[in-house]
Design a protein around this motif. Structure first.
Motif, mmCIF file in Angstrom:
data_model
loop_
_atom_site.group_PDB
_atom_site.id
_atom_site.type_symbol
_atom_site.label_atom_id
_atom_site.label_comp_id
_atom_site.label_asym_id
_atom_site.label_seq_id
_atom_site.Cartn_x
_atom_site.Cartn_y
_atom_site.Cartn_z
ATOM 1 N N SER A 63 0.726 -1.029 -0.109
ATOM 2 C CA SER A 63 -0.137 0.019 0.025
ATOM 3 C C SER A 63 0.863 1.030 -0.063
ATOM 4 O O SER A 63 0.515 2.127 -0.675
ATOM 5 N N HIS A 64 2.071 1.167 0.617
ATOM 6 C CA HIS A 64 2.937 2.211 0.548
ATOM 7 C C HIS A 64 3.660 2.342 -0.477
ATOM 8 O O HIS A 64 3.890 3.619 -1.166
ATOM 9 N N ILE A 65 3.946 1.414 -1.171
ATOM 10 C CA ILE A 65 4.842 1.489 -2.457
ATOM 11 C C ILE A 65 3.593 1.931 -3.641
ATOM 12 O O ILE A 65 4.414 2.650 -4.530
ATOM 13 N N GLU A 66 2.540 1.637 -3.614
ATOM 14 C CA GLU A 66 1.667 2.167 -4.654
ATOM 15 C C GLU A 66 1.486 3.692 -4.769
ATOM 16 O O GLU A 66 1.170 4.326 -5.654
ATOM 17 N N ARG A 67 1.954 4.560 -3.467
ATOM 18 C CA ARG A 67 1.955 6.157 -3.536
ATOM 19 C C ARG A 67 3.211 6.748 -3.638
ATOM 20 O O ARG A 67 3.352 7.710 -3.713
ATOM 21 N N LEU A 68 4.262 5.681 -4.022
ATOM 22 C CA LEU A 68 5.430 6.649 -4.147
ATOM 23 C C LEU A 68 5.481 7.249 -5.662
ATOM 24 O O LEU A 68 4.907 6.557 -6.664
ATOM 25 N N TYR A 69 6.454 8.251 -5.768
ATOM 26 C CA TYR A 69 6.504 8.649 -7.140
ATOM 27 C C TYR A 69 7.965 9.367 -7.148
ATOM 28 O O TYR A 69 8.555 9.611 -6.201
ATOM 29 N N GLY A 70 8.547 9.290 -8.326
ATOM 30 C CA GLY A 70 9.777 9.857 -8.663
ATOM 31 C C GLY A 70 10.441 9.117 -9.725
ATOM 32 O O GLY A 70 9.823 8.680 -10.600
ATOM 33 N N SER A 119 20.144 11.500 -4.660
ATOM 34 C CA SER A 119 19.870 10.903 -6.188
ATOM 35 C C SER A 119 18.664 9.997 -5.868
ATOM 36 O O SER A 119 18.279 9.356 -7.310
ATOM 37 N N LEU A 120 18.424 9.507 -4.900
ATOM 38 C CA LEU A 120 17.363 8.573 -4.729
ATOM 39 C C LEU A 120 16.084 9.271 -4.452
ATOM 40 O O LEU A 120 15.812 9.946 -3.292
ATOM 41 N N ASP A 121 14.708 8.732 -4.702
ATOM 42 C CA ASP A 121 13.601 9.264 -4.459
ATOM 43 C C ASP A 121 12.821 8.396 -3.320
ATOM 44 O O ASP A 121 12.056 9.135 -2.693
ATOM 45 N N ALA A 122 13.138 7.096 -3.266
ATOM 46 C CA ALA A 122 12.806 6.294 -2.210
ATOM 47 C C ALA A 122 13.547 5.392 -1.799
ATOM 48 O O ALA A 122 14.203 4.690 -2.783
#
Length: 249
Positions: A36-43, A92-95
């Motif tokens: 559920s948390h990964i689905e809300r990631l962006y970048g 350099s990383l978004d998540a």
């Protein structure tokens, strides 16, 4: 008094979830809570750090470039490096996703510092840790389980990890316990009992997940700047011709 997190001797990290007691069930629990948390990631760049993290079956996220990092090369690992020396440039990383990585590290602080260095401003960290207050810690009373996973590692409480993240200016958006159980498959009634008690005492669950966002603050805080402007108003001079004077009769 708390023991220091830095240690000279640590147990080797598990190579797969099968090395952990009831590992397949635990892996499914981690995948469900993290999805559920990964689905809300962006970048643009998303890194999963650690052997256990690389073996998770994660859903497709909005981040196009997703890759795994671990100390040993395998089919699920794209980058071979240690978590205490991440080979990424600053911001350099978004998540970043970590699962059971601090429990088998000599310097857990260094791992979090590396993650903080690699994340961009407002980048997200998802960490899954083993709960040292869980039901399954009772199995440490058996001598045969002392050298077994996950009991051979050193687990940290959720509050202690939250303190470390606060020192690195992380803003925690969610922190919850999950996967109640004794991590055994022989008897089913203890697992059902742990599931029922979890509704009243969630702190006894096997794992916890923390979702935090990296925050960066400017050198001059905007509220202070606005307050300084109110204290020192911008005074303007009035021309002499426009000034009113009282004439004597």
């Amino acid at each position: 008094m708390l023991k220091p997190a830095l240690r000279e001797r640590v147990a080797a990290p598990p190579k797969s979830w099968q090395d952990i007691a009831n590992g397949e069930w635990l892996r499914c629990q981690v995948e469900q809570i993290v999805a559920s948390h990964i689905e809300r990631l962006y970048g643009y760049h998303f890194a999963t750090v650690g052997r256990l993290t690389a073996q998770l079956q994660l859903p497709h996220s909005a981040i196009k470039h997703c890759f795994s990092l671990a100390g040993e090369a395998s089919n699920n690992v794209q980058v071979c490096a240690e978590s205490i020396h991440l080979p990424f440039a600053e911001a350099s990383l978004d998540a970043v996703l970590l699962a059971g990585e601090l429990e088998f590290a000599k310097d857990p602080h260094q791992i979090l510092r590396e993650v903080n260095h690699s994340l961009i401003a407002d980048g997200k960290l998802i960490y899954v840790g083993f709960n040292p207050l869980a039901w399954h810690q009772i199995q440490q009373l058996w001598p045969a389980n002392v050298n077994q996973y996950p009991w051979c590692g050193r687990s940290f409480t959720r509050s202690r990890v939250l303190d470390w993240l606060a020192l690195l200016n992380f803003e925690v958006s969610e922190a919850q316990y999950f996967a109640p159980g004794f991590l055994q498959q022989r008897w089913q009634w203890p697992e059902r009992l742990a599931s029922k008690v979890h509704n009243w005492v969630p702190q006894l669950a096997s794992c916890y997940v923390i979702v935090a966002r990296k925050r960066e603050y400017p050198l001059t805080l905007l509220p202070e700047r606005a307050q300084r402007k109110r204290v020192q108003p911008n005074l303007q001079t009035v021309p002499l011709a426009n000034q009113t004077q009282i004439k004597e009769l």
